[in-house]
Design an enzyme around this catalytic site. Structure first.
Site, short mmCIF file in Angstrom:
data_model
loop_
_atom_site.label_atom_id
_atom_site.label_comp_id
_atom_site.label_asym_id
_atom_site.label_seq_id
_atom_site.Cartn_x
_atom_site.Cartn_y
_atom_site.Cartn_z
N ASP A 218 0.84 -1.19 0.00
CA ASP A 218 0.00 0.00 0.00
C ASP A 218 0.89 1.25 0.00
O ASP A 218 1.80 1.37 0.82
CB ASP A 218 -0.90 -0.01 1.24
CG ASP A 218 -2.13 0.86 1.05
OD1 ASP A 218 -2.44 1.21 -0.11
OD2 ASP A 218 -2.79 1.18 2.06
N TYR B 80 1.14 5.69 -0.53
CA TYR B 80 0.70 6.88 0.22
C TYR B 80 0.85 8.04 -0.75
O TYR B 80 1.45 9.04 -0.44
CB TYR B 80 1.68 7.01 1.40
CG TYR B 80 1.33 7.86 2.58
CD1 TYR B 80 0.15 7.69 3.29
CD2 TYR B 80 2.24 8.82 3.03
CE1 TYR B 80 -0.13 8.45 4.41
CE2 TYR B 80 1.97 9.58 4.16
CZ TYR B 80 0.79 9.39 4.84
OH TYR B 80 0.53 10.13 5.97
N HIS C 196 -3.73 13.80 1.04
CA HIS C 196 -3.99 12.87 2.14
C HIS C 196 -2.83 12.89 3.13
O HIS C 196 -3.04 12.98 4.36
CB HIS C 196 -4.19 11.46 1.59
CG HIS C 196 -4.25 10.39 2.66
ND1 HIS C 196 -5.29 10.30 3.57
CD2 HIS C 196 -3.39 9.38 2.97
CE1 HIS C 196 -5.08 9.27 4.38
NE2 HIS C 196 -3.93 8.71 4.05
N GLU D 23 -10.82 3.78 3.59
CA GLU D 23 -9.92 4.59 2.77
C GLU D 23 -10.21 4.31 1.30
O GLU D 23 -10.15 3.16 0.86
CB GLU D 23 -8.44 4.31 3.09
CG GLU D 23 -8.03 4.83 4.48
CD GLU D 23 -6.53 4.91 4.71
OE1 GLU D 23 -6.09 5.73 5.53
OE2 GLU D 23 -5.78 4.13 4.08
N GLU E 22 -9.28 4.08 -2.28
CA GLU E 22 -8.03 3.91 -3.02
C GLU E 22 -8.28 3.26 -4.38
O GLU E 22 -9.32 2.65 -4.61
CB GLU E 22 -7.05 3.01 -2.24
CG GLU E 22 -6.72 3.49 -0.84
CD GLU E 22 -5.52 2.80 -0.23
OE1 GLU E 22 -4.78 2.11 -0.96
OE2 GLU E 22 -5.33 2.95 0.99
N ASP F 217 -9.29 0.33 1.91
CA ASP F 217 -8.31 -0.05 2.94
C ASP F 217 -8.90 0.29 4.31
O ASP F 217 -8.59 1.33 4.90
CB ASP F 217 -7.02 0.73 2.67
CG ASP F 217 -5.97 0.52 3.73
OD1 ASP F 217 -5.97 -0.54 4.38
OD2 ASP F 217 -5.14 1.43 3.91
N ARG G 99 -8.51 3.64 13.34
CA ARG G 99 -7.64 4.77 13.65
C ARG G 99 -7.12 4.75 15.08
O ARG G 99 -6.00 5.22 15.35
CB ARG G 99 -8.38 6.09 13.41
CG ARG G 99 -8.89 6.27 12.01
CD ARG G 99 -7.77 6.27 11.01
NE ARG G 99 -8.30 6.43 9.65
CZ ARG G 99 -7.55 6.27 8.55
NH1 ARG G 99 -6.27 5.95 8.65
NH2 ARG G 99 -8.09 6.42 7.37
N GLN H 177 -4.40 2.22 15.21
CA GLN H 177 -3.27 2.76 14.45
C GLN H 177 -2.45 3.77 15.26
O GLN H 177 -1.22 3.73 15.28
CB GLN H 177 -3.80 3.41 13.17
CG GLN H 177 -2.73 3.88 12.19
CD GLN H 177 -3.33 4.44 10.89
OE1 GLN H 177 -4.53 4.39 10.69
NE2 GLN H 177 -2.49 4.95 10.01
N LYS I 192 -4.79 -2.17 10.13
CA LYS I 192 -5.10 -2.26 8.69
C LYS I 192 -5.34 -3.68 8.22
O LYS I 192 -6.02 -3.88 7.22
CB LYS I 192 -3.93 -1.69 7.89
CG LYS I 192 -3.58 -0.24 8.19
CD LYS I 192 -4.38 0.70 7.33
CE LYS I 192 -3.76 2.09 7.30
NZ LYS I 192 -4.51 2.96 6.38
N THR J 99 -9.29 -5.79 3.72
CA THR J 99 -9.18 -4.86 2.60
C THR J 99 -10.15 -5.35 1.54
O THR J 99 -10.15 -6.54 1.22
CB THR J 99 -7.73 -4.87 2.03
OG1 THR J 99 -6.83 -4.51 3.07
CG2 THR J 99 -7.59 -3.90 0.86
N THR K 117 -4.88 6.39 0.14
CA THR K 117 -6.11 7.17 0.10
C THR K 117 -5.99 8.30 -0.90
O THR K 117 -5.03 9.07 -0.87
CB THR K 117 -6.38 7.77 1.49
OG1 THR K 117 -6.32 6.72 2.44
CG2 THR K 117 -7.74 8.44 1.53
N GLU L 231 -10.28 12.24 7.58
CA GLU L 231 -10.11 13.56 6.97
C GLU L 231 -11.45 14.27 6.77
O GLU L 231 -11.57 15.47 7.00
CB GLU L 231 -9.43 13.42 5.60
CG GLU L 231 -8.02 12.89 5.65
CD GLU L 231 -7.57 12.40 4.29
OE1 GLU L 231 -7.04 13.20 3.51
OE2 GLU L 231 -7.75 11.20 4.00
#
Lengths: 451, 451
Positions: B142, B144, B149, B214, B216, B248, B252, B255, B268, B272, B375, B389
């Site tokens: 994955d 970024y 983001h 997320e 993606e 994804d 949080r 995380q 995570k 998925t 994301t 977000e």
């Protein structure tokens, strides 16, 4: 924990003479599983079991009628070029098969006494065999279970804050790369990558100048869990097939520049070396040890990670050694330098805790999945499991017998990890893991991947 | 980039009437690949191609003698329950097969005109089919790649330092979990995990209270590279089979507590979700766009990541949408809430750069490996691709039409991602990705994994 049985009897000897040598890694009490074929042949890779300097061809045993019932079914699962099918069959299948092979290989085996010629049908000398990865590895997870390693590395990267607040609560881990796991003996190409000198200015792209090894144990998952179904701590070891040795090659300069905020990536995923033989948890039963003794003041594990067994059998009493030789040392006929000696009892989290934590959110583990322990480092300088720690970021280089020095690995350097459970005063034999070996090859020219 | 050919002709129509509907995701110009079987059957899963509301059974086409030569060989690779074998055959195999199917399915196809009854032999209505994952995914990485983001998340976690110094140089990525990737429509069990309120005190173990999605794009690798052999940037897209949608799922609170220093792990890897249809890079050829326009002052990519093509065809002009419905909304017959609309042109790094960077250290990519873009968030609030977000860490909750509010996901919430290349003024049809859907199931009781 497995109850001890006749397969653990320290007085049991094998008619395979080399298995009775006190120095062998593979006495009849071990019987680790691996995947082999005769070298330079077009045979299919298949499952074998190490004994002394020989490999037992499990499929050949079955075809010769030496295994019956469930063991014959288990042997059918050994026709594959990986242990996955045997792993999927659950812990009892491999346990029974190991017991049947122990009976077959022991001095006094009625089968052997009736027909000593079976030896030539079921044994392949290790020296004539090619070994490959023990399993098709679906997912590879690397942990960070040695608190001394975490403290050492943390103190270099964050001197004011070496051990992060989560360390004593969470078995920290991350996902590694399955595709680039290679068998012991494979060459390790020095990676190219982005690195930056100092803390300003642009990075550059080129060969890593801080190539390192990491001395780890690998843990192979046997039977898995369904997605969404955690593994209770007291069932965790039933999901462990066995242990092996692992070298998590690492490019420190790439790592320093890339690792924030999502962790190591290209610094690690160019290669990981595994030893070929998987020593089963059954074979390790006489060599269990208490879990790491947490210093006063450290928190107890949260309930989902707490096991009453940890006080006497949470750990594995495995000694670890790491040797280094340079090209010049080998050219000069010198023996390798023993760089590190350590112990797998030094890890803060037990193998069971790593498994249970991994599945605690419902993540599914599958047969053949691999967990790395993370670098195993002890408190003594000689027990540090990476060059980063051993040379303290290159500030205390190793002196090689040629007069060369090493801050990090140079092209041609060969790293060999070995591990073993030591002979016991009660006569328990040495149980070994064989070796996990790799040699550094020079980087490819950078222009091969540039415009 | 693929040259345009007759398969991209916007005037081409299909004798499959539903494919000519302006609203379909699957006109004859698309022909994405997936893996299906008739629902409630004991058929084997096999490769199919979407057209309108039908699935073309590629194997049935071949068995009916409608494909010949290399296309018949490619169709043989479609007998497997995953696209891997077709992917391994290299970009030309799938390109030719798509072209052959386009010819077969077009209005005016001589085969169809001779024998319209072939339709019943080679088509399976989508409504009667069960779709599964497009491929056996060896490794999942994955990235970024959306700078917006990274900036949004960074500003919440590190207000003084939102975007780390490496971001504009390194396509940041990390390894994810392959085993827990599930097909669209699978339930998503809320994970248990360690979380800590505030910055002091011990953590606790229980269901995540900050479950998120997320938005993606997923990128499937076609033909791979050998370990140790990087992929030059101008060859990178030859290694990409196609694109799909990816959610994804992220916890949080787990995380925040676990992610340092090695990155996200249990936050995570519990699930998925992937959309079932892989839209090939060939089909996307008319919808290419310039790469993200780096603001003045941003560094140019290092040479190994620099491609002259980026100025006109580094990106893909894919529109993205994310809908949310709560159980109460569905009970009330309300339509889902459109939470986000975004564009895949917003990512800072091109797909080619992600592939080349990944292999730049010699890491081997294999057919069926999956890359996530990370994301996709744009500058507008409505284009933020995660609840983290979108609700700014829960401080600006969403208002649902029932009067409910959402800071993070609640049990029963269903998230659906859709993506499409919009119809063009020149008559180019809409090319869609279908949907990527998942519904949150309540956590299992915590005691199931505690002592």
């Amino acid at each position: 924990m497995t109850p001890l049985d006749e397969t653990h009897d320290p007085t049991r000897k094998s008619w395979v003479e080399s298995a009775n040598d006190a120095a062998t890694d593979f006495p009849i009490q071990n019987l680790p599983f691996g995947v082999f074929r005769r070298a330079d042949s077009d045979e299919s890779f298949r499952v074998g079991v190490a004994i002394g300097d020989q490999i037992v061809d499990v499929v050949a045993c079955s075809e010769a009628g030496l295994l019956s019932g469930d063991d014959a079914l288990a042997a059918d699962r050994c026709r594959h070029p990986g242990l996955n099918a045997l792993m999927e069959a659950g812990p009892e299948a491999a346990r029974r098969l190991r017991r049947a092979l122990s009976d077959l290989l022991r001095v006094g085996s009625s089968v052997f006494e009736r027909d000593p010629a079976i030896a030539s049908h079921i044994l392949v000398p290790m020296k004539d065999a090619e070994l490959t990865l023990p399993a098709a590895i679906g997912d590879y997870t690397d942990f960070y279970a040695s608190i001394q390693h975490a403290t050492n590395v943390g103190s270099m990267f964050r001197p004011d804050n070496p051990l992060l607040p989560n360390y004593k609560w969470v078995p920290i881990g991350y996902h590694g790369r399955a595709s680039s796991i290679v068998a012991s003996g494979s060459g390790i190409r020095r990676p190219l990558g982005q690195t930056r000198d100092g803390t300003d200015g642009p990075p550059s792209f080129g060969p890593s100048r801080r190539l390192d090894y990491e001395l780890e144990m690998g843990v192979f998952i046997g039977s898995g869990n369904a997605l969404g179904s955690p593994i209770p701590i007291d069932e965790a070891e039933r999901h462990v097939f066995g242990l092996c040795l692992l070298n998590d090659w690492s490019a420190r300069d790439i790592q320093t520049w890339e690792y924030q905020p999502l962790g190591p990536f290209l610094a690690k995923n160019f290669a990981t070396t595994l030893s070929p033989w998987v020593v089963t948890v059954d074979a390790l039963a006489p060599y269990r040890a208490p879990a790491y003794r947490r210093p006063t003041g450290d928190p107890a594990p949260l309930p989902y990670l707490y096991s009453h067994d940890d006080t006497n059998s949470g750990g594995f009493d495995i000694s670890l050694e790491l040797d280094l030789s340079s090209a010049a040392m080998r050219d000069g006929g010198m023996k390798p330098l023993r760089v590190s000696t350590g112990s797998f009892t030094e890890i803060y989290w037990t193998v069971a805790q790593l498994v249970t934590h991994h599945a605690s959110n419902g993540c599914n583990l599958r047969a053949g999945d691999l967990l790395g322990s993370g670098t195993v480092s002890g408190a003594a300088k000689e027990s540090r499991g990476s060059l980063l720690e051993r040379t303290w970021r290159g500030t205390e280089p190793l002196q090689l017998p040629t007069g060369e020095t090493r801050a990090f690995l140079e092209d041609g350097d060969e790293v060999t990890i070995r591990g073993y459970c030591a002979r016991g005063e009660d006569g328990r034999p040495r149980i070994g893991f064989g070796e996990c070996r790799g040699r550094v090859l020079p980087a490819l020219p950078a222009h091969a991947s540039a415009v």
